[in-house]
Design a protein around this motif. Structure first.
Motif, short mmCIF file in Angstrom:
data_model
loop_
_atom_site.label_atom_id
_atom_site.label_comp_id
_atom_site.label_asym_id
_atom_site.label_seq_id
_atom_site.Cartn_x
_atom_site.Cartn_y
_atom_site.Cartn_z
N LYS A 197 0.89 -1.17 0.00
CA LYS A 197 0.00 0.00 0.00
C LYS A 197 0.92 1.21 0.00
O LYS A 197 1.76 1.36 0.88
CB LYS A 197 -0.89 0.00 1.24
N SER B 181 -1.78 11.48 -4.76
CA SER B 181 -2.05 10.13 -5.24
C SER B 181 -0.90 9.68 -6.13
O SER B 181 -0.36 10.46 -6.91
CB SER B 181 -3.34 10.11 -6.06
N GLU C 144 -1.50 7.07 -8.14
CA GLU C 144 -2.20 6.20 -9.09
C GLU C 144 -1.51 6.24 -10.45
O GLU C 144 -1.17 7.30 -10.96
CB GLU C 144 -3.65 6.66 -9.27
N ARG D 290 -6.49 2.81 -5.37
CA ARG D 290 -6.52 2.69 -3.91
C ARG D 290 -5.12 2.80 -3.30
O ARG D 290 -4.96 2.75 -2.09
CB ARG D 290 -7.15 1.36 -3.50
#
Length: 62
Positions: free
Chosen positions: A6, A14, A16, A37
């Motif tokens: 994570k 972020s 991402e 996520r």
């Protein structure tokens, strides 16, 4: 073997879509991309090595 991470930044940015590499004793052994996520998964062979993760920091904007 699967390694799941994570990724969370203290700044709240972020990551991402960020390309990550998993290094074993300093050499790339797997690549992954951070999902929305903040999760990334690497598929690797088991073994006794020193692991590290490297991100291409050029994708980060100030």
């Amino acid at each position: 073997m699967t390694i799941r991470l994570k990724v969370q930044l203290a700044s709240g940015q972020s990551l991402e879509g960020a390309p990550l590499e998993l290094l074993a004793d300093g050499k790339p052994i797997a690549r992954g991309v951070v999902d929305k996520r903040g999760d990334v998964v690497f598929a690797v062979q088991p073994g006794k090595v020193a692991l590290a993760v490297r991100v291409d920091r050029s994708i980060l904007q100030s």
